[in-house]
Design an enzyme around this catalytic site. Structure first.
Site, mmCIF file in Angstrom:
data_model
loop_
_atom_site.group_PDB
_atom_site.id
_atom_site.type_symbol
_atom_site.label_atom_id
_atom_site.label_comp_id
_atom_site.label_asym_id
_atom_site.label_seq_id
_atom_site.Cartn_x
_atom_site.Cartn_y
_atom_site.Cartn_z
ATOM 1 N N ALA A 109 0.823 -1.209 0.000
ATOM 2 C CA ALA A 109 0.000 0.000 0.000
ATOM 3 C C ALA A 109 0.861 1.264 0.000
ATOM 4 O O ALA A 109 2.090 1.217 0.087
ATOM 5 C CB ALA A 109 -0.941 -0.010 1.196
ATOM 6 N N HIS A 110 0.156 2.404 -0.082
ATOM 7 C CA HIS A 110 0.836 3.696 -0.183
ATOM 8 C C HIS A 110 1.739 3.965 1.012
ATOM 9 O O HIS A 110 1.434 3.616 2.141
ATOM 10 C CB HIS A 110 -0.184 4.841 -0.330
ATOM 11 N N ASN A 111 2.892 4.561 0.683
ATOM 12 C CA ASN A 111 3.868 5.018 1.678
ATOM 13 C C ASN A 111 4.533 3.903 2.467
ATOM 14 O O ASN A 111 5.155 4.172 3.510
ATOM 15 C CB ASN A 111 3.247 6.026 2.648
#
Length: 305
Positions: free
Chosen positions: A232-234
């Site tokens: 997922a993001h980051n």
């Protein structure tokens, strides 16, 4: 069975700093294949896993003439009379992986398949190979990286050198972070970051890696992940993280270097996993994990020594 005629002396010369001893006569000796025990031939480069309790017996009964072994296997009279060669190393399985990569994998030349769609602003090293049906946005792809068929790489993705992206992977998608209005209407939080993938990384088939919200999602050098993983993001993966299939890392997860995550694991958002950790298959991680620990279960807990 992949065949390639190789002089044994060339193998020894290439890995001379990792070979402990060589027993037997190697002059004019060749191997031309690697195989499972059921398909071993006289010219197979065979090996004995260090985990086997009967390593000596396996080496003496192998029909192969050249065998990679550890120091526990003796150059016995039986082996000597069979005119076998033993190449002694610390870790035979690891050495076989290196030999197979160097001598038995086909060499892929750089190029872009005619069916691939490449953004005019993409920067692709001429030694990289882009497979059929790929879509590459405004991205950077490094030297000798291989992109298998039907991979989608969005804008603002950087992929390093000597990477392998397996078929169907999607890199640089938006994540899905939402806020709600008072009436329940969802408002998506925009993703303005990118994805940075280091050198010598492998991304399995049908994996998805989301770009960051305001900063980048990062996959460090040497990381390997099997198919159907979602990053997922980051998320931040330090170097040499190994993730097996069908695993999900939720947003802003941080995984320390040399950590192993087995199949079907879910790690909650913003969790911090230390270096040199092991997470057992099917685990659900809801807490931070300190360096060097092994966790398993749902919810996961520390394994007692």
């Amino acid at each position: 069975m992949t065949k390639n005629v190789i002089a044994v002396k060339d193998i020894i010369s290439f890995f001379i700093n990792e070979i402990l001893e060589v027993h037997g006569i190697i002059e004019n000796l060749i191997v031309d294949n690697v195989a499972d025990p059921q398909h071993t031939t006289h010219t197979t480069l065979d090996w004995v896993n260090s985990r086997h309790p009967n390593k000596q017996e396996i080496a003496e009964n192998s029909i192969a003439q050249v065998i990679i072994v550890d120091k526990d296997v003796r150059y016995s009279d039986t082996i000597r009379k069979q005119n076998k060669v033993l190449i002694v190393v610390k870790n035979p399985r690891l050495m076989m992986a290196k030999i197979m990569q160097e001598f038995f994998l086909p060499k892929i030349v750089g190029g872009v398949h005619p069916s691939a769609i490449i953004d005019d602003n993409a920067i692709i090293d001429p030694t990289a190979n882009i497979g059929a049906g790929c879509v590459v946005g405004r991205a950077i792809i490094g030297a000798s990286t291989i992109i298998k068929p039907n991979v989608v790489i969005y804008d603002d993705v950087t992929i390093g050198s000597n990477c392998l992206i397996q078929a169907g992977a999607v890199i640089g998608t938006d994540g899905l972070g939402c806020m709600r209005e008072e009436d329940g209407t969802l408002v998506k939080f925009p993703h303005l970051g990118g994805v940075v993938i280091g050198d010598n990384v492998e991304i399995g088939a049908n994996c998805q890696i989301a770009k960051g919200v305001l900063s980048d999602t990062i996959v460090g050098n040497g990381c390997k992940m099997n198919g159907l993983c979602f990053i997922a993001h980051n998320c931040m993966l330090e170097d040499n993280v190994w993730i097996t299939g069908d695993t999900m890392l939720c947003g802003t997860t941080h995984v320390g270097k040399n950590t192993t995550i087995f199949s079907n694991v879910i790690i909650r958002d913003q969790a911090h996993i230390g270096q040199n950790c092991t997470i057992g298959m099917g685990s659900v991680i809801t807490k931070d994990i300190p360096e060097g620990e092994t966790w398993f279960g749902s919810p996961a807990h520390k394994k007692d020594k």
